[in-house]
Design a protein around this motif. Structure first.
Motif, mmCIF file in Angstrom:
data_model
loop_
_atom_site.group_PDB
_atom_site.id
_atom_site.type_symbol
_atom_site.label_atom_id
_atom_site.label_comp_id
_atom_site.label_asym_id
_atom_site.label_seq_id
_atom_site.Cartn_x
_atom_site.Cartn_y
_atom_site.Cartn_z
ATOM 1 N N HIS A 43 0.869 -1.176 0.000
ATOM 2 C CA HIS A 43 0.000 0.000 0.000
ATOM 3 C C HIS A 43 0.903 1.222 0.000
ATOM 4 O O HIS A 43 2.101 1.122 0.287
ATOM 5 C CB HIS A 43 -0.950 -0.002 1.216
ATOM 6 C CG HIS A 43 -0.234 -0.127 2.523
ATOM 7 N ND1 HIS A 43 0.371 0.940 3.146
ATOM 8 C CD2 HIS A 43 0.002 -1.210 3.307
ATOM 9 C CE1 HIS A 43 0.931 0.521 4.277
ATOM 10 N NE2 HIS A 43 0.733 -0.781 4.397
ATOM 11 N N ARG A 62 5.267 -0.229 -5.588
ATOM 12 C CA ARG A 62 4.065 -1.040 -5.383
ATOM 13 C C ARG A 62 3.827 -2.003 -6.535
ATOM 14 O O ARG A 62 2.734 -2.521 -6.705
ATOM 15 C CB ARG A 62 2.864 -0.117 -5.185
ATOM 16 C CG ARG A 62 2.965 0.649 -3.862
ATOM 17 C CD ARG A 62 1.784 1.535 -3.611
ATOM 18 N NE ARG A 62 0.546 0.781 -3.576
ATOM 19 C CZ ARG A 62 -0.653 1.322 -3.679
ATOM 20 N NH1 ARG A 62 -0.783 2.619 -3.826
ATOM 21 N NH2 ARG A 62 -1.738 0.582 -3.639
ATOM 22 N N ALA A 77 4.354 -3.847 4.595
ATOM 23 C CA ALA A 77 3.105 -3.194 4.998
ATOM 24 C C ALA A 77 3.313 -2.516 6.340
ATOM 25 O O ALA A 77 4.214 -2.872 7.104
ATOM 26 C CB ALA A 77 1.972 -4.220 5.104
ATOM 27 N N ALA A 82 -5.472 -1.581 8.013
ATOM 28 C CA ALA A 82 -5.519 -1.713 6.551
ATOM 29 C C ALA A 82 -4.250 -2.383 6.026
ATOM 30 O O ALA A 82 -4.314 -3.225 5.120
ATOM 31 C CB ALA A 82 -5.716 -0.343 5.908
ATOM 32 N N GLY A 83 -3.094 -2.031 6.587
ATOM 33 C CA GLY A 83 -1.841 -2.644 6.149
ATOM 34 C C GLY A 83 -1.806 -4.135 6.436
ATOM 35 O O GLY A 83 -1.386 -4.932 5.593
ATOM 36 N N THR A 86 -4.070 -5.997 4.048
ATOM 37 C CA THR A 86 -3.445 -6.103 2.733
ATOM 38 C C THR A 86 -2.366 -7.180 2.738
ATOM 39 O O THR A 86 -2.222 -7.931 1.775
ATOM 40 C CB THR A 86 -2.861 -4.742 2.315
ATOM 41 O OG1 THR A 86 -3.894 -3.764 2.390
ATOM 42 C CG2 THR A 86 -2.328 -4.762 0.912
#
Length: 167
Positions: A43, A62, A77, A82-83, A86
């Protein structure tokens, strides 16, 4: 020229191996070439450029590594929700064989998203990732915010050894 015979592995086609001239003994680590890695951010703001500057290796941003880039991948990450989500999704991509052919997922590198300890729900997500893949944690480094990469921070000796940054 096709002779109908199967050729052996490429190593057998290179010719004889020469014996090096005797000389002073080299240190044991001189024979082991440091493995090169491609850092891939999962991300925006994951820290790929900083990690590549501190630990060495190829900064893929990315994107997946290209044909001339090292195929050994370290996915990066942050440790926010959110990291971590992902990161879990990226591990699944490799598990299902959906990553580009020839790439090897070596580990996940989690970079602290803030100073201090992780809240319990985030720490549980990290443990879940650790149960399926090697995870290296990088602490919050204030000088990195100022664009001063420096040396690998304390507590990342295992990552420094993996990437060859431990000299």
């Amino acid at each position: 020229m096709h002779t109908g015979m199967r050729q052996g592995p490429e190593i057998w086609l290179r010719g004889p191996v020469t014996t090096p001239e005797p000389g002073p003994p080299e240190p044991a680590h001189a024979h082991a070439a440091a493995r090169r890695f491609s850092w891939v951010g999962l991300h925006g703001g994951a820290g790929v450029s900083t990690l590549a500057a501190v630990y060495g290796g190829h900064d893929s941003g990315r994107s997946w590594p290209g044909p001339g880039d090292p195929p050994s991948v370290l996915l990066v990450a942050r440790t926010h929700a959110a990291g971590l989500d992902t990161a879990a999704g990226a591990v699944e991509i490799f598990r299902r064989g959906q990553a580009p052919p020839g790439l090897d997922l070596d580990a996940i590198v989690l970079v602290a998203d803030a100073p201090g300890r992780l809240p319990r729900p985030l720490a549980q997500r990290v443990r879940s990732l650790e149960s399926v893949i090697d995870v290296y944690r990088v602490p919050w480094v204030p000088s990195w915010r100022l664009g001063e990469p420096g040396r690998p921070p304390r507590g990342t000796e295992a990552l420094a050894r993996l990437t060859g940054a431990a000299r």
